[in-house]
Motif scaffolding. Structure first.
Motif, PDB file in Angstrom:
ATOM      1  N   ASP A 257     -84.902  22.088 -20.404  1.00 15.23           N
ATOM      2  CA  ASP A 257     -83.822  21.186 -19.990  1.00 15.23           C
ATOM      3  C   ASP A 257     -84.444  19.833 -19.652  1.00 15.23           C
ATOM      4  OD1 ASP A 257     -81.116  20.787 -19.415  1.00 15.23           O
ATOM      5  OD2 ASP A 257     -81.280  21.450 -17.345  1.00 15.23           O
TER       6      ASP A 257
ATOM      7  N   THR B  82     -82.263  21.360 -24.259  1.00 12.49           N
ATOM      8  CA  THR B  82     -80.946  20.910 -23.801  1.00 12.49           C
ATOM      9  C   THR B  82     -81.116  19.591 -23.046  1.00 12.49           C
ATOM     10  OG1 THR B  82     -81.139  22.144 -21.711  1.00 12.49           O
ATOM     11  CG2 THR B  82     -80.096  23.286 -23.541  1.00 12.49           C
TER      12      THR B  82
ATOM     13  N   LYS C 181     -72.309  19.244 -26.074  1.00 14.11           N
ATOM     14  CA  LYS C 181     -71.923  19.703 -24.742  1.00 14.11           C
ATOM     15  C   LYS C 181     -70.656  18.969 -24.297  1.00 14.11           C
ATOM     16  CE  LYS C 181     -75.201  20.422 -21.696  1.00 14.11           C
ATOM     17  NZ  LYS C 181     -76.403  20.189 -20.846  1.00 14.11           N
TER      18      LYS C 181
ATOM     19  N   THR D 295     -69.834  22.836 -20.602  1.00 14.33           N
ATOM     20  CA  THR D 295     -70.789  22.586 -19.516  1.00 14.33           C
ATOM     21  C   THR D 295     -70.074  22.248 -18.210  1.00 14.33           C
ATOM     22  OG1 THR D 295     -72.874  21.483 -19.030  1.00 14.33           O
ATOM     23  CG2 THR D 295     -71.144  20.089 -19.948  1.00 14.33           C
TER      24      THR D 295
ATOM     25  N   TYR E 205     -71.381  28.443 -26.481  1.00 14.31           N
ATOM     26  CA  TYR E 205     -72.133  28.682 -25.248  1.00 14.31           C
ATOM     27  C   TYR E 205     -71.320  28.150 -24.067  1.00 14.31           C
ATOM     28  CZ  TYR E 205     -76.351  28.945 -28.240  1.00 14.31           C
ATOM     29  OH  TYR E 205     -77.294  29.251 -29.200  1.00 14.31           O
TER      30      TYR E 205
ATOM     31  N   ALA F 256     -72.256  26.971 -19.935  1.00  8.64           N
ATOM     32  CA  ALA F 256     -73.408  26.728 -19.058  1.00  8.64           C
ATOM     33  C   ALA F 256     -72.987  26.688 -17.588  1.00  8.64           C
ATOM     34  CB  ALA F 256     -74.083  25.412 -19.448  1.00  8.64           C
TER      35      ALA F 256
ATOM     36  N   LEU G 292     -75.324  30.263 -21.339  1.00  9.41           N
ATOM     37  CA  LEU G 292     -76.606  29.547 -21.338  1.00  9.41           C
ATOM     38  C   LEU G 292     -76.781  29.070 -19.894  1.00  9.41           C
ATOM     39  CD1 LEU G 292     -77.827  26.868 -23.915  1.00  9.41           C
ATOM     40  CD2 LEU G 292     -78.741  27.196 -21.645  1.00  9.41           C
TER      41      LEU G 292
ATOM     42  N   ALA H 183     -77.902  27.547 -16.510  1.00 10.32           N
ATOM     43  CA  ALA H 183     -78.519  26.227 -16.316  1.00 10.32           C
ATOM     44  C   ALA H 183     -78.536  25.863 -14.840  1.00 10.32           C
ATOM     45  CB  ALA H 183     -77.725  25.187 -17.099  1.00 10.32           C
TER      46      ALA H 183
ATOM     47  N   THR I 108     -81.836  27.753 -19.760  1.00 16.59           N
ATOM     48  CA  THR I 108     -82.545  26.494 -19.970  1.00 16.59           C
ATOM     49  C   THR I 108     -83.247  26.117 -18.664  1.00 16.59           C
ATOM     50  OG1 THR I 108     -82.426  24.228 -20.764  1.00 16.59           O
ATOM     51  CG2 THR I 108     -80.507  25.002 -19.512  1.00 16.59           C
TER      52      THR I 108
END
Ligand code: E4P
Length: 221
Positions: A6, A26, A85, A109, A127, A129, A163, A165, A185
């Motif tokens: 990340d 990412t 994202k 996200t 995905y 996050a 995913l 984060a 990430t």
């Protein structure tokens, strides 16, 4: 599983891509802004740092669905294969639905709740996050949220991956993997903590000292 860094720090990506089984990188607007370079320079440099392969993620800046979609199309055209994202807001959900219909891959996200993440996945995100440490920092329970989100996706949106984060410690990341997340990430410092605890270095140095003491060298032969 998929392991991402990340960061938009090209030097760090090069260094860690040599030793870690990285799936890609990412970014978010704050991460790119730190580099003080245009995103159109940063993204190709990150891909090069990964050895020309690997998945890249970059975020739209617009806040209404129509402009989010336009920015997503631009990102995806200029950086082939990039996953866009999109914050899971009401407008973001509308954008994710449109982008799904256009076959542009997205990541939902800024997920602070399991229900919010589920909606992102149902809208068509590949995905989602969840922000583990940011939720912890405001008094929530990031890991519990990830557990719920993973269960919800297993039951109702199995096409989508969590995913995980926003980490400050390796332990937070491990808890997400134990909850069944297929991808995480890691910021550079957390990735380095996985492989570089002081005890490891101390153990290696003790082996060298013992060998040197017996054979007068630190080499095998
Ligand atoms: C990823 O999608 C997030 O943008 C990122 O992990 C947030 O991390 P931070 O909470 O450390 O800023």
């Amino acid at each position: 599983m998929e392991l991402y860094l990340d960061t938009a720090d090209v030097t760090a990506v090069k260094r860690l891509a040599r030793v870690l089984p990285l799936h890609g990188v990412t970014t978010n607007p704050s991460i790119v802004a730190k580099e003080r370079k245009p995103i159109w320079e940063v993204l190709p440099a990150l891909r090069d740092a990964l050895g020309g392969t690997g998945k890249l993620f970059a975020q739209v800046m617009a806040s209404d669905a129509e402009r989010m979609v336009a920015e997503a199309v631009l990102l995806n055209q200029r950086v082939p294969g990039l996953v866009v994202k999109i914050p899971v807001t009401a407008e973001g959900l509308a954008a994710i639905k449109k982008l799904k219909a256009m076959s542009i891959p997205t990541l939902g996200t800024a997920v602070y709740g399991a229900g919010q993440g589920l909606l992102g996945a149902l809208a068509g995100a590949e995905y989602v996050a969840p922000y583990v440490n940011r939720l912890d920092a405001q008094g929530g329970d990031g890991i519990a949220m990830v557990h719920e989100l993973q269960q919800l996706l297993n039951l109702h949106a199995p096409h989508a991956k969590v995913l995980a984060a926003s980490f400050k410690t390796p332990r937070q990341a491990l808890e997400c993997l134990l909850a069944g997340c297929q991808s995480i990430t890691l910021p550079v410092d957390v990735a380095e903590q996985f492989i570089g605890t002081p005890a490891v270095q101390a153990a290696v140095e003790k082996f060298e000292q013992d060998w040197q003491g017996a054979f007068g060298t630190t080499l095998l032969s």
